[in-house]
Design a protein around this motif. Structure first.
Motif, short mmCIF file in Angstrom:
data_model
loop_
_atom_site.label_atom_id
_atom_site.label_comp_id
_atom_site.label_asym_id
_atom_site.label_seq_id
_atom_site.Cartn_x
_atom_site.Cartn_y
_atom_site.Cartn_z
N MET A 26 0.85 -1.17 0.00
CA MET A 26 0.00 0.00 0.00
C MET A 26 0.89 1.23 0.00
O MET A 26 1.88 1.29 0.71
CB MET A 26 -0.92 -0.04 1.22
CG MET A 26 -1.88 1.12 1.23
SD MET A 26 -3.19 1.01 2.46
CE MET A 26 -4.27 -0.17 1.70
N LEU A 27 0.53 2.22 -0.77
CA LEU A 27 1.35 3.41 -0.90
C LEU A 27 1.08 4.47 0.17
O LEU A 27 1.93 5.31 0.42
CB LEU A 27 1.13 4.04 -2.28
CG LEU A 27 1.52 3.16 -3.46
CD1 LEU A 27 1.15 3.84 -4.77
CD2 LEU A 27 2.99 2.83 -3.43
N LEU A 28 -0.06 4.42 0.80
CA LEU A 28 -0.40 5.41 1.82
C LEU A 28 0.12 4.94 3.17
O LEU A 28 -0.21 3.85 3.63
CB LEU A 28 -1.92 5.62 1.88
CG LEU A 28 -2.43 6.74 2.77
CD1 LEU A 28 -1.92 8.09 2.28
CD2 LEU A 28 -3.95 6.73 2.78
N LYS A 29 0.95 5.75 3.79
CA LYS A 29 1.52 5.38 5.08
C LYS A 29 0.45 5.35 6.17
O LYS A 29 -0.55 6.08 6.08
CB LYS A 29 2.60 6.38 5.49
CG LYS A 29 3.82 6.34 4.61
CD LYS A 29 4.84 7.35 5.11
CE LYS A 29 6.07 7.29 4.24
NZ LYS A 29 7.11 8.22 4.71
N PRO A 30 0.65 4.55 7.21
CA PRO A 30 -0.29 4.56 8.34
C PRO A 30 -0.41 5.97 8.91
O PRO A 30 0.59 6.67 9.08
CB PRO A 30 0.36 3.61 9.35
CG PRO A 30 1.17 2.68 8.51
CD PRO A 30 1.69 3.53 7.38
N GLY A 31 -1.64 6.40 9.12
CA GLY A 31 -1.91 7.75 9.60
C GLY A 31 -2.04 8.76 8.47
O GLY A 31 -2.42 9.90 8.69
N GLY A 32 -1.73 8.32 7.23
CA GLY A 32 -1.82 9.20 6.07
C GLY A 32 -3.27 9.50 5.71
O GLY A 32 -4.17 8.72 5.98
N ARG A 33 -3.48 10.63 5.10
CA ARG A 33 -4.82 11.05 4.70
C ARG A 33 -4.92 11.05 3.19
O ARG A 33 -3.94 11.28 2.50
CB ARG A 33 -5.13 12.44 5.23
CG ARG A 33 -5.11 12.49 6.73
CD ARG A 33 -5.21 13.94 7.23
NE ARG A 33 -4.94 14.01 8.64
CZ ARG A 33 -5.87 13.99 9.58
NH1 ARG A 33 -7.13 13.91 9.26
NH2 ARG A 33 -5.55 14.05 10.85
N LEU A 34 -6.13 10.83 2.72
CA LEU A 34 -6.35 10.89 1.28
C LEU A 34 -7.64 11.60 0.99
O LEU A 34 -8.53 11.69 1.84
CB LEU A 34 -6.34 9.50 0.66
CG LEU A 34 -7.43 8.50 1.05
CD1 LEU A 34 -8.70 8.72 0.24
CD2 LEU A 34 -6.93 7.10 0.79
#
Length: 57
Positions: free
Chosen positions: A1-9
């Motif tokens: 997955m490209l979105l890090k933990p805690g990341g927002r999208l």
């Protein structure tokens, strides 16, 4: 997955599918999922946050 933990999208969606996309993100475990309206009043912007890993102490 490209979105890090805690990341927002944020993603723009078709106005007819906003609630479906919210349900999809929630089913996949995203947090703080919300649907916002665009300037014309259509529900088009979905925000979500990838959960941070739970620390086992």
């Amino acid at each position: 997955m490209l979105l890090k933990p805690g990341g927002r999208l944020a993603c723009e969606v078709h106005a007819h599918y906003g609630t479906d996309v919210v349900a999809l993100f929630e089913a996949c475990g995203y947090e703080a999922v919300r649907l916002e309206r665009d300037l014309a009043g259509n529900p088009r912007l979905v925000w979500a946050r990838r959960p941070a890993p739970v620390s086992s102490s």
